[in-house]
Design an enzyme around this catalytic site. Structure first.
Site, PDB file in Angstrom:
ATOM      1  N   LEU A  15      30.615  30.745  50.017  1.00  0.00           N
ATOM      2  CA  LEU A  15      30.668  29.355  49.557  1.00  0.00           C
ATOM      3  C   LEU A  15      31.988  28.705  49.951  1.00  0.00           C
ATOM      4  CD1 LEU A  15      29.575  26.966  47.965  1.00  0.00           C
ATOM      5  CD2 LEU A  15      30.529  28.008  45.890  1.00  0.00           C
TER       6      LEU A  15
ATOM      7  N   ASP B  54      45.915  35.980  44.099  1.00  0.00           N
ATOM      8  CA  ASP B  54      45.049  36.937  43.403  1.00  0.00           C
ATOM      9  C   ASP B  54      44.811  36.414  41.988  1.00  0.00           C
ATOM     10  OD1 ASP B  54      43.888  39.030  42.030  1.00  0.00           O
ATOM     11  OD2 ASP B  54      45.043  40.571  43.102  1.00  0.00           O
TER      12      ASP B  54
ATOM     13  N   ALA C  25      34.446  35.470  42.807  1.00  0.00           N
ATOM     14  CA  ALA C  25      33.617  36.230  41.863  1.00  0.00           C
ATOM     15  C   ALA C  25      33.465  37.646  42.375  1.00  0.00           C
ATOM     16  CB  ALA C  25      32.237  35.591  41.716  1.00  0.00           C
ATOM     17  N   TYR C  26      33.097  38.529  41.474  1.00  0.00           N
ATOM     18  CA  TYR C  26      32.635  39.868  41.862  1.00  0.00           C
ATOM     19  C   TYR C  26      31.130  39.709  42.020  1.00  0.00           C
ATOM     20  CZ  TYR C  26      31.887  44.880  41.836  1.00  0.00           C
ATOM     21  OH  TYR C  26      31.538  46.150  42.184  1.00  0.00           O
ATOM     22  N   THR C  27      30.617  39.805  43.262  1.00  0.00           N
ATOM     23  CA  THR C  27      29.216  39.455  43.528  1.00  0.00           C
ATOM     24  C   THR C  27      28.331  40.652  43.928  1.00  0.00           C
ATOM     25  OG1 THR C  27      29.862  38.844  45.769  1.00  0.00           O
ATOM     26  CG2 THR C  27      29.692  37.049  44.180  1.00  0.00           C
TER      27      THR C  27
ATOM     28  N   THR D 204      25.625  31.587  37.775  1.00  0.00           N
ATOM     29  CA  THR D 204      24.465  32.208  38.421  1.00  0.00           C
ATOM     30  C   THR D 204      23.180  32.108  37.593  1.00  0.00           C
ATOM     31  OG1 THR D 204      23.595  34.377  39.097  1.00  0.00           O
ATOM     32  CG2 THR D 204      25.263  34.395  37.407  1.00  0.00           C
TER      33      THR D 204
ATOM     34  N   TYR E 192      26.607  42.156  36.107  1.00  0.00           N
ATOM     35  CA  TYR E 192      27.008  40.934  36.820  1.00  0.00           C
ATOM     36  C   TYR E 192      26.667  39.694  35.975  1.00  0.00           C
ATOM     37  CZ  TYR E 192      26.707  37.139  40.302  1.00  0.00           C
ATOM     38  OH  TYR E 192      26.841  35.955  40.973  1.00  0.00           O
TER      39      TYR E 192
HETATM   40  N1  LIG Z   1      25.979  35.258  46.464  1.00  0.00           N
HETATM   41  C1  LIG Z   1      24.965  34.846  45.706  1.00  0.00           C
HETATM   42  O1  LIG Z   1      23.790  35.099  45.975  1.00  0.00           O
HETATM   43  C2  LIG Z   1      25.251  34.031  44.474  1.00  0.00           C
HETATM   44  C3  LIG Z   1      24.178  33.624  43.663  1.00  0.00           C
HETATM   45  C4  LIG Z   1      24.455  32.842  42.538  1.00  0.00           C
HETATM   46  C5  LIG Z   1      25.751  32.477  42.223  1.00  0.00           C
HETATM   47  N2  LIG Z   1      26.768  32.904  43.030  1.00  0.00           N
HETATM   48  C6  LIG Z   1      28.142  32.529  42.677  1.00  0.00           C
HETATM   49  O2  LIG Z   1      28.641  31.673  43.686  1.00  0.00           O
HETATM   50  C7  LIG Z   1      30.053  31.864  43.807  1.00  0.00           C
HETATM   51  C8  LIG Z   1      30.415  32.117  45.259  1.00  0.00           C
HETATM   52  O3  LIG Z   1      29.734  33.293  45.689  1.00  0.00           O
HETATM   53  P1  LIG Z   1      29.906  33.849  47.181  1.00  0.00           P
HETATM   54  O4  LIG Z   1      28.609  34.458  47.573  1.00  0.00           O
HETATM   55  O5  LIG Z   1      30.535  32.814  48.031  1.00  0.00           O
HETATM   56  O6  LIG Z   1      30.960  35.033  46.901  1.00  0.00           O
HETATM   57  P2  LIG Z   1      31.774  35.896  47.987  1.00  0.00           P
HETATM   58  O7  LIG Z   1      31.279  35.626  49.346  1.00  0.00           O
HETATM   59  O8  LIG Z   1      31.777  37.293  47.449  1.00  0.00           O
HETATM   60  O9  LIG Z   1      33.242  35.278  47.884  1.00  0.00           O
HETATM   61  C9  LIG Z   1      34.144  35.579  46.863  1.00  0.00           C
HETATM   62  C10 LIG Z   1      35.544  35.419  47.419  1.00  0.00           C
HETATM   63  O10 LIG Z   1      36.486  35.743  46.386  1.00  0.00           O
HETATM   64  C11 LIG Z   1      37.511  36.549  46.988  1.00  0.00           C
HETATM   65  N3  LIG Z   1      38.186  37.379  45.999  1.00  0.00           N
HETATM   66  C12 LIG Z   1      37.871  38.634  45.590  1.00  0.00           C
HETATM   67  N4  LIG Z   1      38.755  39.065  44.702  1.00  0.00           N
HETATM   68  C13 LIG Z   1      39.678  38.082  44.530  1.00  0.00           C
HETATM   69  C14 LIG Z   1      40.835  37.950  43.733  1.00  0.00           C
HETATM   70  N5  LIG Z   1      41.240  38.935  42.912  1.00  0.00           N
HETATM   71  N6  LIG Z   1      41.553  36.805  43.803  1.00  0.00           N
HETATM   72  C15 LIG Z   1      41.160  35.819  44.634  1.00  0.00           C
HETATM   73  N7  LIG Z   1      40.053  35.884  45.425  1.00  0.00           N
HETATM   74  C16 LIG Z   1      39.315  36.999  45.357  1.00  0.00           C
HETATM   75  C17 LIG Z   1      36.740  37.396  47.971  1.00  0.00           C
HETATM   76  O11 LIG Z   1      37.635  38.005  48.889  1.00  0.00           O
HETATM   77  P3  LIG Z   1      37.211  39.416  49.545  1.00  0.00           P
HETATM   78  O12 LIG Z   1      35.947  39.176  50.283  1.00  0.00           O
HETATM   79  O13 LIG Z   1      38.390  39.727  50.437  1.00  0.00           O
HETATM   80  O14 LIG Z   1      37.045  40.368  48.401  1.00  0.00           O
HETATM   81  C18 LIG Z   1      35.834  36.348  48.599  1.00  0.00           C
HETATM   82  O15 LIG Z   1      36.493  35.639  49.633  1.00  0.00           O
HETATM   83  C19 LIG Z   1      30.400  33.007  42.840  1.00  0.00           C
HETATM   84  O16 LIG Z   1      30.846  32.467  41.638  1.00  0.00           O
HETATM   85  C20 LIG Z   1      29.085  33.709  42.617  1.00  0.00           C
HETATM   86  O17 LIG Z   1      29.021  34.375  41.367  1.00  0.00           O
HETATM   87  C21 LIG Z   1      26.554  33.662  44.148  1.00  0.00           C
END
Ligand SMILES: NC(=O)c1ccc[n+]([C@@H]2O[C@H](COP(=O)([O-])OP(=O)(O)OC[C@H]3O[C@@H](n4cnc5c(N)ncnc54)[C@H](OP(=O)(O)O)[C@@H]3O)[C@@H](O)[C@H]2O)c1
Length: 285
Positions: free
Chosen positions: A12, A37, A61-63, A102, A126
């Site tokens: 995102l 962080d 997020a932790y995804t 989510t 989660y």
């Molecule tokens: N993916 C889905 O299907 C889905 C569905 C519904 C809702 N959502 C929500 O949508 C949002 C975005 O999801 P997304 O899929 O874009 O997630 P993502 O691709 O996992 O991105 C999360 C980012 O946060 C970074 N991160 C991890 N630990 C961190 C820390 N301690 N401090 C700062 N940054 C940190 C990650 O870096 P690293 O990669 O280096 O760890 C990554 O760049 C989240 O809130 C998620 O819960 C996602």
């Protein structure tokens, strides 16, 4: 307006950066784990003071839904504690927070799209931690906006579209793609969610609270996979299977379609159908 986007290198975050720099360039700072962080409360407080931000969009997020069942502490540190750190620092500086949650806060027993006022009942680690993140944020900073979304994909990071394309290369008549057909939700293009976020940031009015946003329509993972193959013109054999035939560490809701009328009525957000957006995403990959 001065905006901070956290988790800017995720699925995102990457799309949000693209839309922000197209529509309101030069006013946003982008951070990820290497630069800020969110588990470090002091660092978050310092950055909020230094940047004098008016708005923070939290894409961290932790995804990893299945891994979260084992890595409970790591999952909670990002989905609960990090949200608290951000909410506390933002509230102290008077910055507005836009946070993402989510569909997995619901148990999936509904038979119509979930509204924001419906009872939550997460059935995974989660989902439980994401719900705790929501309640913490609203308790500390009630002026926040939370967008619940679902089934995100984009050309970046790890997601279902990329997995299907990878597995389709190896699939054969003897070993077809086996995709779950009894979980219903809505595939959502991260670029569409990014557009919705920017619409809210640029809106004349800031209406706090929880809003549901996914693309239009509903599908099973099997429907989603078939559409990926069809749009790409891939003829890989594919077989629908039941959730019980594909055991995973985390339970997932059988039905998690979200009702998007509230975000449309409040913020005038325009939402494409998921198949239209899927074609757009695939054209970029
Ligand atoms: N993916 C889905 O299907 C889905 C569905 C519904 C809702 N959502 C929500 O949508 C949002 C975005 O999801 P997304 O899929 O874009 O997630 P993502 O691709 O996992 O991105 C999360 C980012 O946060 C970074 N991160 C991890 N630990 C961190 C820390 N301690 N401090 C700062 N940054 C940190 C990650 O870096 P690293 O990669 O280096 O760890 C990554 O760049 C989240 O809130 C998620 O819960 C996602």
């Amino acid at each position: 307006m001065k905006i901070l986007v956290t988790g800017a290198n995720g699925q995102l975050g990457t799309e949000l950066k693209k839309v922000l720099e197209e529509q309101i360039p030069g006013i946003t700072t982008y951070t990820d784990v290497d630069t800020l962080d969110l588990r470090d409360a002091d660092a978050v407080a310092r950055e909020m003071e230094r940047g004098e931000y008016t708005h923070v969009v939290n894409c961290v997020a932790y995804t990893a839904v299945d891994r979260a069942e084992e890595e409970k502490a790591e999952c909670s540190a990002l989905n609960v504690d990090a949200v608290r750190n951000l909410a506390t620092a933002a509230d102290r500086m008077g910055a507005k927070v836009l946070h993402i949650s989510t569909d997995y806060v619901f148990d999936g027993r509904a038979c119509r799209p979930y509204r924001e006022s419906d009872k939550v009942n997460p059935i995974s680690q989660y989902g439980t931690t994401k719900r705790k993140g929501e309640t913490q944020l609203l308790a500390i900073s009630p002026d926040s906006v939370i967008i619940r979304s679902a089934w995100l994909y984009s050309p970046y990071g790890r997601n279902f579209v990329k997995t299907v394309l990878r597995l389709a290369e190896k699939a054969s008549v003897h070993e077809p793609l086996r995709i779950v057909c009894d979980q219903i939700g809505t595939p959502t293009y991260a670029l569409d969610l990014a557009h919705a976020i920017v619409t809210i940031l640029c809106s004349r009015q800031w209406v706090p609270g929880i809003f549901h946003f996914t693309d239009e329509g509903a599908a099973s993972w099997y429907d989603f996979a078939c559409a990926i193959l069809r749009i790409r013109g891939i003829k890989a054999p594919i077989q629908p299977i039941l959730t019980e035939d594909y055991p995973t560490a985390a339970s997932r809701p059988f039905y998690s379609v979200l009702d998007r009328s509230c975000i449309k009525a409040t913020y005038g957000v325009e939402i494409p159908h998921w198949e239209t957006s899927l074609a757009h995403c695939l054209s970029r990959m």
